[in-house]
Design a protein around this motif. Structure first.
Motif, PDB file in Angstrom:
ATOM      1  N   ILE A 113       0.851  -1.201   0.000  1.00 41.70           N
ATOM      2  CA  ILE A 113       0.000   0.000   0.000  1.00 41.70           C
ATOM      3  C   ILE A 113       0.880   1.242   0.000  1.00 41.70           C
ATOM      4  O   ILE A 113       0.662   2.172  -0.779  1.00 41.70           O
ATOM      5  CB  ILE A 113      -0.962  -0.015   1.210  1.00 41.70           C
ATOM      6  N   ARG A 114       1.890   1.248   0.850  1.00 47.16           N
ATOM      7  CA  ARG A 114       2.806   2.400   0.918  1.00 47.16           C
ATOM      8  C   ARG A 114       3.522   2.623  -0.420  1.00 47.16           C
ATOM      9  O   ARG A 114       3.639   3.754  -0.904  1.00 47.16           O
ATOM     10  CB  ARG A 114       3.827   2.194   2.032  1.00 47.16           C
ATOM     11  N   LEU A 115       3.998   1.541  -1.017  1.00 48.09           N
ATOM     12  CA  LEU A 115       4.707   1.644  -2.299  1.00 48.09           C
ATOM     13  C   LEU A 115       3.793   2.165  -3.401  1.00 48.09           C
ATOM     14  O   LEU A 115       4.187   3.045  -4.189  1.00 48.09           O
ATOM     15  CB  LEU A 115       5.305   0.296  -2.695  1.00 48.09           C
ATOM     16  N   GLN A 116       2.598   1.628  -3.479  1.00 50.37           N
ATOM     17  CA  GLN A 116       1.648   2.062  -4.519  1.00 50.37           C
ATOM     18  C   GLN A 116       1.266   3.524  -4.332  1.00 50.37           C
ATOM     19  O   GLN A 116       1.149   4.269  -5.311  1.00 50.37           O
ATOM     20  CB  GLN A 116       0.388   1.173  -4.510  1.00 50.37           C
ATOM     21  N   ARG A 117       1.081   3.952  -3.101  1.00 53.11           N
ATOM     22  CA  ARG A 117       0.748   5.356  -2.833  1.00 53.11           C
ATOM     23  C   ARG A 117       1.900   6.255  -3.272  1.00 53.11           C
ATOM     24  O   ARG A 117       1.675   7.301  -3.875  1.00 53.11           O
ATOM     25  CB  ARG A 117       0.440   5.553  -1.350  1.00 53.11           C
ATOM     26  N   SER A 118       3.123   5.856  -2.977  1.00 50.93           N
ATOM     27  CA  SER A 118       4.284   6.655  -3.390  1.00 50.93           C
ATOM     28  C   SER A 118       4.355   6.770  -4.911  1.00 50.93           C
ATOM     29  O   SER A 118       4.636   7.843  -5.439  1.00 50.93           O
ATOM     30  CB  SER A 118       5.573   6.034  -2.862  1.00 50.93           C
ATOM     31  N   LYS A 119       4.082   5.667  -5.599  1.00 53.37           N
ATOM     32  CA  LYS A 119       4.139   5.666  -7.072  1.00 53.37           C
ATOM     33  C   LYS A 119       3.145   6.633  -7.696  1.00 53.37           C
ATOM     34  O   LYS A 119       3.413   7.204  -8.747  1.00 53.37           O
ATOM     35  CB  LYS A 119       3.884   4.259  -7.619  1.00 53.37           C
ATOM     36  N   ILE A 120       1.983   6.800  -7.057  1.00 51.83           N
ATOM     37  CA  ILE A 120       0.979   7.680  -7.647  1.00 51.83           C
ATOM     38  C   ILE A 120       0.936   9.066  -6.993  1.00 51.83           C
ATOM     39  O   ILE A 120       0.043   9.870  -7.260  1.00 51.83           O
ATOM     40  CB  ILE A 120      -0.431   7.040  -7.652  1.00 51.83           C
ATOM     41  N   GLY A 121       1.907   9.326  -6.132  1.00 50.41           N
ATOM     42  CA  GLY A 121       2.050  10.658  -5.569  1.00 50.41           C
ATOM     43  C   GLY A 121       1.191  10.947  -4.335  1.00 50.41           C
ATOM     44  O   GLY A 121       1.031  12.111  -3.975  1.00 50.41           O
ATOM     45  N   LEU A 122       0.676   9.929  -3.703  1.00 50.72           N
ATOM     46  CA  LEU A 122      -0.090  10.147  -2.468  1.00 50.72           C
ATOM     47  C   LEU A 122       0.859  10.074  -1.279  1.00 50.72           C
ATOM     48  O   LEU A 122       1.781   9.254  -1.264  1.00 50.72           O
ATOM     49  CB  LEU A 122      -1.190   9.100  -2.317  1.00 50.72           C
ATOM     50  N   PRO A 123       0.631  10.890  -0.272  1.00 50.02           N
ATOM     51  CA  PRO A 123       1.538  10.895   0.884  1.00 50.02           C
ATOM     52  C   PRO A 123       1.341   9.673   1.778  1.00 50.02           C
ATOM     53  O   PRO A 123       0.242   9.142   1.908  1.00 50.02           O
ATOM     54  CB  PRO A 123       1.148  12.163   1.632  1.00 50.02           C
ATOM     55  N   ASN A 124       2.434   9.247   2.385  1.00 53.03           N
ATOM     56  CA  ASN A 124       2.417   8.241   3.439  1.00 53.03           C
ATOM     57  C   ASN A 124       2.762   8.948   4.728  1.00 53.03           C
ATOM     58  O   ASN A 124       3.738   9.685   4.797  1.00 53.03           O
ATOM     59  CB  ASN A 124       3.437   7.127   3.149  1.00 53.03           C
ATOM     60  N   ARG A 125       1.947   8.750   5.749  1.00 51.08           N
ATOM     61  CA  ARG A 125       2.190   9.421   7.028  1.00 51.08           C
ATOM     62  C   ARG A 125       3.081   8.618   7.939  1.00 51.08           C
ATOM     63  O   ARG A 125       3.637   9.140   8.887  1.00 51.08           O
ATOM     64  CB  ARG A 125       0.847   9.708   7.727  1.00 51.08           C
ATOM     65  N   ARG A 126       3.231   7.344   7.699  1.00 54.44           N
ATOM     66  CA  ARG A 126       4.087   6.512   8.552  1.00 54.44           C
ATOM     67  C   ARG A 126       4.718   5.457   7.695  1.00 54.44           C
ATOM     68  O   ARG A 126       4.220   4.921   6.795  1.00 54.44           O
ATOM     69  CB  ARG A 126       3.271   5.861   9.656  1.00 54.44           C
TER      70      ARG A 126
END
Length: 179
Positions: free
Chosen positions: A166-179
């Protein structure tokens, strides 16, 4: 058409008008009326949980909004499961609309921290189990109630198992990860 107009008005003003209503006043700060609203939610139509989550989210209480969103989703899914013959342009359409709009925003936020997301789901499951549901009887529809809860438990397990993905996919599409 009238149902959609009423829903739009209810969402716009954050006042819930179906039977067993809970008023979520937009003119009072959220911190001043939370206990009053939360005390009334077990008697309310499941839409009330979504509108309360929306108000919390807009007030910056996003983790609380995630919790109440999942309580609302549990209660709404259960209501629909227990009442399969509801008109498709009523509660089923409202549920789909709320999930497509508010649900997308809240889940996008929640996905930024899978650990906190799972904790909110755990908290929602616990609150739902320990709180009465005066809108749809848990006892009368117990097999359906259990099945809906099982579905949310499975989502929680999926999030836990795929947290890094989930964290990796969010990073790929430009969504922030809070932790």
């Amino acid at each position: 058409m009238l149902k959609y107009l009423l829903l739009s008005l209810a969402i716009g003003s954050l006042n819930i008008l179906p039977n067993r209503a809970v008023a979520i006043s937009s003119d009072r700060p959220i911190d001043r009326n939370t206990s009053e609203v939360e005390a009334k939610l077990p008697s309310a139509h499941p839409t009330a949980y979504y509108l309360y989550a929306q108000k919390l989210y807009q007030a910056g209480r996003r983790d609380d909004a995630v919790f109440w969103f999942y309580v609302g989703q549990l209660r709404y899914r259960f209501h629909l499961s227990a009442n399969p013959n509801l008109p498709q342009d009523g509660d089923p359409a409202i549920f789909a609309s709320l999930n497509a709009t508010l649900g997308q925003e809240i889940n996008e936020y929640a996905g930024g921290d899978p650990v906190t997301w799972v904790a909110a789901i755990d908290r929602a499951l616990k609150w739902d189990l320990n709180s009465p549901n005066y809108f749809t009887s848990k006892q009368q529809f117990n097999p359906k109630y259990t099945a809906i809860r099982t579905g949310l438990m499975e989502l929680k397990q999926t999030i836990q198992a795929q947290a890094e993905e989930i964290r990796l996919q969010r990073s790929k599409i430009g969504l922030p990860n809070r932790r």
